[in-house]
Design a protein around this motif. Sequence first.
Motif, short mmCIF file in Angstrom:
data_model
loop_
_atom_site.label_atom_id
_atom_site.label_comp_id
_atom_site.label_asym_id
_atom_site.label_seq_id
_atom_site.Cartn_x
_atom_site.Cartn_y
_atom_site.Cartn_z
N GLU A 1 -31.20 4.15 -60.77
CA GLU A 1 -31.44 2.72 -60.65
C GLU A 1 -31.12 2.31 -59.17
OE1 GLU A 1 -30.42 0.18 -63.86
OE2 GLU A 1 -30.02 1.81 -65.18
N THR A 2 -32.13 1.35 -58.90
CA THR A 2 -31.89 0.71 -57.58
C THR A 2 -30.88 -0.36 -57.57
OG1 THR A 2 -33.43 -1.04 -58.11
CG2 THR A 2 -34.39 1.00 -57.17
N VAL A 3 -30.50 -0.66 -56.38
CA VAL A 3 -29.39 -1.99 -56.06
C VAL A 3 -30.10 -3.11 -57.08
CG1 VAL A 3 -28.39 -3.62 -54.55
CG2 VAL A 3 -28.47 -1.01 -54.38
N THR A 4 -31.22 -3.63 -56.71
CA THR A 4 -31.73 -4.86 -57.27
C THR A 4 -31.92 -4.69 -58.94
OG1 THR A 4 -33.41 -4.92 -55.48
CG2 THR A 4 -34.05 -6.05 -57.33
N GLU A 5 -32.29 -3.27 -59.28
CA GLU A 5 -32.09 -3.30 -60.97
C GLU A 5 -30.76 -3.46 -61.50
OE1 GLU A 5 -35.77 -0.10 -61.56
OE2 GLU A 5 -33.65 0.72 -60.93
N THR B 1 -27.95 -9.63 -55.45
CA THR B 1 -28.08 -8.42 -55.10
C THR B 1 -27.34 -8.19 -53.97
OG1 THR B 1 -30.61 -8.66 -55.35
CG2 THR B 1 -29.90 -7.14 -53.99
N ARG B 2 -26.85 -9.04 -52.99
CA ARG B 2 -25.97 -8.95 -51.71
C ARG B 2 -24.63 -8.53 -52.37
NH1 ARG B 2 -24.88 -6.42 -48.19
NH2 ARG B 2 -23.06 -6.92 -47.09
N TYR C 1 -24.80 -4.80 -53.12
CA TYR C 1 -24.89 -3.87 -51.82
C TYR C 1 -23.34 -3.76 -51.19
CZ TYR C 1 -29.87 -3.33 -51.16
OH TYR C 1 -31.21 -2.65 -51.19
N ALA D 1 -28.29 -5.16 -59.91
CA ALA D 1 -27.86 -6.60 -59.99
C ALA D 1 -28.50 -7.37 -61.14
CB ALA D 1 -28.35 -7.17 -58.60
N ARG D 2 -29.70 -7.04 -61.40
CA ARG D 2 -30.33 -7.93 -62.53
C ARG D 2 -29.52 -7.63 -63.67
NH1 ARG D 2 -35.37 -5.93 -61.92
NH2 ARG D 2 -35.13 -4.33 -63.44
#
Length: 85
Positions: free
Chosen positions: A21-25, A34-35, A38, A27-28
């Motif tokens: 999964e990505t950082v954006t996913e 998102t920050r 990170y 975070a959601r």
Amino acid sequence: MSKSRSYEERKKIQKMWEAGETVTEIARKLNAPTRSIYAEMERGRNGARLPDQRLQYDADLAQRRWQEAIERRGNRKVRQATGPV
């Protein structure tokens, strides 16, 4: 004011990151900025790479670094009242 992450939440981040999964996913799913994810990823980075070549996140390392930072910081109110140590 930032919210500190629990160890269980850090383990969830590690599991999601290792699942691709990505950082954006992440975070959601955690309802977090998102920050802040990170920043958490940076805290838990150990230099190793996952099979997909992304940097590995280690929840145990992140937890240890967070605890060390809290210990270094100490009680700010006491330090401000008494002056620099």
